[in-house]
Design a protein around this motif. Structure first.
Motif, PDB file in Angstrom:
ATOM      1  N   SER A   9       1.437   2.768  -8.450  1.00  0.00           N
ATOM      2  CA  SER A   9       1.093   2.151  -7.135  1.00  0.00           C
ATOM      3  C   SER A   9      -0.291   2.092  -6.832  1.00  0.00           C
ATOM      4  N   ILE A  10      -1.162   0.925  -6.945  1.00  0.00           N
ATOM      5  CA  ILE A  10      -2.332   0.860  -6.460  1.00  0.00           C
ATOM      6  C   ILE A  10      -2.544   0.802  -4.772  1.00  0.00           C
ATOM      7  N   VAL A  11      -3.058   1.764  -4.370  1.00  0.00           N
ATOM      8  CA  VAL A  11      -3.363   1.628  -2.824  1.00  0.00           C
ATOM      9  C   VAL A  11      -4.813   1.322  -2.328  1.00  0.00           C
ATOM     10  N   ILE A  12      -4.791   0.257  -1.392  1.00  0.00           N
ATOM     11  CA  ILE A  12      -6.130  -0.231  -1.001  1.00  0.00           C
ATOM     12  C   ILE A  12      -6.180  -0.127   0.336  1.00  0.00           C
ATOM     13  N   PRO A  13      -6.853   0.571   1.156  1.00  0.00           N
ATOM     14  CA  PRO A  13      -7.115   0.308   2.541  1.00  0.00           C
ATOM     15  C   PRO A  13      -8.248  -0.783   2.821  1.00  0.00           C
ATOM     16  N   THR A  14      -8.092  -1.523   3.678  1.00  0.00           N
ATOM     17  CA  THR A  14      -9.114  -2.377   4.000  1.00  0.00           C
ATOM     18  C   THR A  14      -9.502  -2.591   5.451  1.00  0.00           C
ATOM     19  N   TYR A  15     -10.774  -3.029   5.643  1.00  0.00           N
ATOM     20  CA  TYR A  15     -11.156  -3.086   7.191  1.00  0.00           C
ATOM     21  C   TYR A  15     -12.134  -4.151   7.145  1.00  0.00           C
ATOM     22  N   LYS A  84       5.145   3.327   1.272  1.00  0.00           N
ATOM     23  CA  LYS A  84       5.779   2.253   0.721  1.00  0.00           C
ATOM     24  C   LYS A  84       5.709   2.246  -0.740  1.00  0.00           C
ATOM     25  N   ALA A  85       5.322   3.252  -1.603  1.00  0.00           N
ATOM     26  CA  ALA A  85       4.916   2.981  -2.662  1.00  0.00           C
ATOM     27  C   ALA A  85       6.005   3.180  -3.794  1.00  0.00           C
ATOM     28  N   LYS A  86       6.297   2.657  -4.811  1.00  0.00           N
ATOM     29  CA  LYS A  86       7.432   2.892  -5.711  1.00  0.00           C
ATOM     30  C   LYS A  86       7.315   3.283  -6.983  1.00  0.00           C
ATOM     31  N   GLY A  87       6.033   3.602  -7.358  1.00  0.00           N
ATOM     32  CA  GLY A  87       5.273   4.033  -8.346  1.00  0.00           C
ATOM     33  C   GLY A  87       5.456   5.499  -8.816  1.00  0.00           C
ATOM     34  N   GLU A  88       5.480   5.916  -9.883  1.00  0.00           N
ATOM     35  CA  GLU A  88       5.680   7.364 -10.176  1.00  0.00           C
ATOM     36  C   GLU A  88       4.096   7.942  -9.919  1.00  0.00           C
ATOM     37  N   PHE A  89       3.168   7.326 -10.265  1.00  0.00           N
ATOM     38  CA  PHE A  89       1.725   7.460 -10.117  1.00  0.00           C
ATOM     39  C   PHE A  89       1.152   6.834  -8.925  1.00  0.00           C
ATOM     40  N   LEU A  90       0.289   7.268  -8.269  1.00  0.00           N
ATOM     41  CA  LEU A  90      -0.703   6.822  -7.317  1.00  0.00           C
ATOM     42  C   LEU A  90      -2.108   6.528  -7.903  1.00  0.00           C
ATOM     43  N   VAL A  91      -2.787   5.351  -7.476  1.00  0.00           N
ATOM     44  CA  VAL A  91      -4.114   5.175  -7.461  1.00  0.00           C
ATOM     45  C   VAL A  91      -4.844   4.574  -6.459  1.00  0.00           C
ATOM     46  N   PHE A  92      -5.911   5.142  -6.034  1.00  0.00           N
ATOM     47  CA  PHE A  92      -6.383   4.779  -4.856  1.00  0.00           C
ATOM     48  C   PHE A  92      -7.865   4.350  -5.269  1.00  0.00           C
ATOM     49  N   THR A  93      -8.124   3.155  -4.636  1.00  0.00           N
ATOM     50  CA  THR A  93      -9.448   2.410  -4.622  1.00  0.00           C
ATOM     51  C   THR A  93      -9.751   1.740  -3.379  1.00  0.00           C
ATOM     52  N   ASP A  94     -10.848   1.371  -3.222  1.00  0.00           N
ATOM     53  CA  ASP A  94     -11.347   0.690  -1.857  1.00  0.00           C
ATOM     54  C   ASP A  94     -11.586  -1.005  -2.136  1.00  0.00           C
ATOM     55  N   ASP A  95     -11.607  -1.479  -0.853  1.00  0.00           N
ATOM     56  CA  ASP A  95     -11.583  -2.987  -0.963  1.00  0.00           C
ATOM     57  C   ASP A  95     -12.872  -3.407  -1.420  1.00  0.00           C
ATOM     58  N   ASP A  96     -14.134  -2.367  -1.619  1.00  0.00           N
ATOM     59  CA  ASP A  96     -15.338  -3.132  -1.962  1.00  0.00           C
ATOM     60  C   ASP A  96     -15.583  -2.568  -3.502  1.00  0.00           C
ATOM     61  N   CYS A  97     -14.512  -2.263  -4.198  1.00  0.00           N
ATOM     62  CA  CYS A  97     -14.497  -1.756  -5.531  1.00  0.00           C
ATOM     63  C   CYS A  97     -13.825  -2.965  -6.707  1.00  0.00           C
TER      64      CYS A  97
END
Length: 308
Positions: A9-15, A84-97
């Motif tokens: 599950s790739i989680v991306i906060p954005t603003y 809300k993630a369904k994945g076994e593993f979480l991946v975090f990155t940002d919206d400018d990446c």
């Protein structure tokens, strides 16, 4: 029988960065990883304009979810995405990446042998012609060199490129939402992770390209906020360890200020070194501003309690 691919599950906060988010999602849509083995969760942290028009074109290419919240900072946004993630593993990155095509594959390779570890990847400056962006990323590079000398005993990752098991994330309580800014919450998470006895592994093969456009004003504000976050981090760590607040030794700062002269860059080393000095001035100013603010607030609350 073929081994089943890791589900991420790739989680991306954005603003307020729709163009950057679109570029990020475009890169994710071209990852060399099975589409049915990862999902994308975008958390809009109260942007001025709706992000649905940015996300909508990618719905046919990606398993993507958009969540919106009132502006509360990236720590809260990431936690809401994980919920809300369904994945076994979480991946975090940002919206400018923008992730490298083999980003998830590199992370998955490490999880096959170290599923309980926090895996941190490499961030590369995507704006080498911008002096301030170059200096900012070079500062992060210094921190990685300093804290992650042994890749298998790393101690610091920035939250724009790391991954871990979702179960462990929940066990440790997620990101500390008392950090309202994008400053210090990743450092606190790494410290808490190590405090609980888990391993951190640096995996430079897992690359993202960081496009954080900065001006002199934005550079100052960024590092002033880092100073604010640093005070809050040291305060929390001192309470957790039942110890006095401690900062890095003098040698850390001496080596930091000479670091630009040891690394090749399109930008002049002397100018980068001057910006390194400026970043530390901003950092100290933010550190003591936050300390003063918290002291004033605590006194006011104590006075109100006494009056009551």
């Amino acid at each position: 029988m073929t081994q089943k691919q890791t589900f991420f599950s790739i989680v991306i906060p954005t603003y307020n960065r729709p163009e950057r988010l679109a570029t990020c999602l475009g890169a994710i849509a071209h990852l060399n990883y099975p589409r049915d083995r990862f999902e994308v969760i975008v958390v809009d942290d109260g942007s001025d304009t709706p992000m649905e028009p940015v996300v909508a074109p990618f719905r046919q290419q990606l398993d993507i979810t958009l969540i919106t919240q009132s502006n509360a900072g990236p720590a809260t946004a990431r936690n809401k995405g994980v919920a809300k993630a369904k994945g076994e593993f979480l991946v975090f990155t940002d919206d400018d990446c923008t992730p490298d095509p083999d980003w998830l594959k590199a992370l998955a390779d490490h999880f096959t042998t170290a599923p309980d570890s926090l895996i941190g990847g490499l961030a590369i400056n995507a704006l080498p012609d911008n002096l301030f962006s170059t200096a900012s990323q070079l500062l992060i590079d210094y921190l990685y060199d300093y804290y992650n000398t042994d890749p298998n005993q790393a101690t610091f990752f920035a939250s724009n490129n790391f991954a871990l098991a979702k179960e462990t994330f929940h066990q440790l309580g997620g990101f500390d939402t008392t950090f309202p800014l994008a400053a210090g919450e990743d450092r606190e998470w790494c410290d808490r992770w190590l405090h609980n006895g888990y391993q951190m592994i640096y995996a430079p093969q897992a690359k993202v390209y960081h496009s954080h456009h900065l001006t002199l004003k934005r550079f100052w504000r960024q590092h002033f906020n880092y100073g604010r976050g640093a005070f809050h981090f040291h305060q929390l760590r001192a309470k957790r360890n039942l110890d006095k607040m401690k900062v890095e030794p003098f040698s850390f700062y001496l080596d930091l200020l000479t670091y630009p002269f040891s690394k090749p860059s399109k930008q002049p080393s002397l100018l980068l070194a001057i910006l390194f000095c400026l970043s530390q001035v901003a950092n100290v100013a933010g550190f003591f501003w936050e300390r003063s603010t918290q002291t004033t607030t605590a006194k006011r609350q104590l006075s109100q309690t006494a009056c009551d």
